[in-house]
Design an enzyme around this catalytic site. Sequence first.
Site, mmCIF file in Angstrom:
data_model
loop_
_atom_site.group_PDB
_atom_site.id
_atom_site.type_symbol
_atom_site.label_atom_id
_atom_site.label_comp_id
_atom_site.label_asym_id
_atom_site.label_seq_id
_atom_site.Cartn_x
_atom_site.Cartn_y
_atom_site.Cartn_z
ATOM 1 N N CYS A 193 12.037 5.146 33.355
ATOM 2 C CA CYS A 193 12.073 6.342 34.194
ATOM 3 C C CYS A 193 11.158 6.163 35.413
ATOM 4 C CB CYS A 193 11.611 7.555 33.396
ATOM 5 S SG CYS A 193 12.952 8.611 32.840
ATOM 6 N N CYS A 206 8.124 13.680 36.220
ATOM 7 C CA CYS A 206 8.985 13.909 35.053
ATOM 8 C C CYS A 206 9.653 15.268 35.196
ATOM 9 C CB CYS A 206 8.168 13.900 33.767
ATOM 10 S SG CYS A 206 7.151 12.450 33.522
ATOM 11 N N CYS A 240 0.825 -1.213 0.000
ATOM 12 C CA CYS A 240 0.000 0.000 0.000
ATOM 13 C C CYS A 240 0.855 1.257 0.000
ATOM 14 C CB CYS A 240 -0.900 0.033 1.228
ATOM 15 S SG CYS A 240 -2.059 -1.330 1.312
#
Lengths: 109, 280
Positions: free
Chosen positions: B241, B196, B98
């Site tokens: 993490c 974070c 495709c």
Amino acid sequence: MAENVKPKVRVPKSASAGEVITLKTLISHPMESGQRKDSDGNVIPRSIINRFTCEFNGETVIDITMEPAISTNPYFEFEAKVPEAGTFTFTWYDDDGSVYTESQDIAIS
Amino acid sequence: MNKTGLLMTAVALVASGVWAQDDNQLVINGEIEIITDAPAPEYISGLDTIYSGWRFRQPAMQQLEMDDFENPASLAIDDAVEQWSMVEGSEGKSCASCHEDVEDSMAGVRAVYPKWNEGAGEVRTLANQINTCRTENMGAEAWKYDGTQMTGAEALIGMQSRGMPVNVAVDGPAHETWKKGEEMYYTRYGQLELSCASCHEENYDNYIRADHLSQGQINGFPAFRLKQNRLIQTHNRFKGCIRDTRAETFSPGSPEFVALELYVASRGNGLSVEAPSVRP
């Protein structure tokens, strides 16, 4: 028996006569040292590439004896002086008897 | 870069003790220019400038990414190229059936993912989309979300967008998911109670033990991590993490990580796609 071994080289397409060029080579290979054991405690047999050579128009540029402490996928980078147009031929010799070759032409500009 | 330039940079670095603010420019194969710093998007309040992780690495490692021949990810890319035209599944199709040439069809794709999928009514990552393609269009089995084949395919597709700026949509239907990701980013996890932002926003450029903290940008993912000697996917790194905060982590491919990926990707809007990058 090493599987899926693919050599790759990088040679400049052209150089001026007498120029020193850098050649880079890489071959994918597990380089099994023969020191390791599998989960059952059996030694995994050594399977490495034991010699690597590079020739230019039949003349030896480099000839290397390779030892078991060399890491997976060995990479070599070295220099060569190109006096004339011709072909670099790279050859790797495997413990299992296989020989892998790759060659590339260089023109003088 | 010439040797004098490198040497001078090295001297400057020793003098300031800072890597991130060096002036090294990333040009891959001598032709693809990569933007490694940019003004932070307006929805990021904690940063003025965003930096690619490449800017935090030492010159010898930076060098590995500047030439595809030296980039250790190149072997995985070769495998992925073969995989691209490998026919699998009940429909007798490969990716190439495709999408034809990966270089043309996939240019710019990485830059806008994760993105909203109207039909499915959800935000999808590139890996989600690859697996949907495999199961629905090829009739093949889905790949493991962070397995070797998936990561290789992502790297190959990502590579076609190298040099293009990351530009994921944060508004419209994706906004709700993006908000969830933002909340996760600022949520403290684990026994160490780290979010974070604790490392990658408030303390980037500082050291955490021997590791030089970057801003945690994901424009270079999948990244070849020398430590693991293989390509590592975004969710795999997220998991690592969160584990390091001594928390129970989410699984790669989970809705939580998809939301986080969207948010973290949006923090890098403006940096160039750099996959596959080389990191310690």
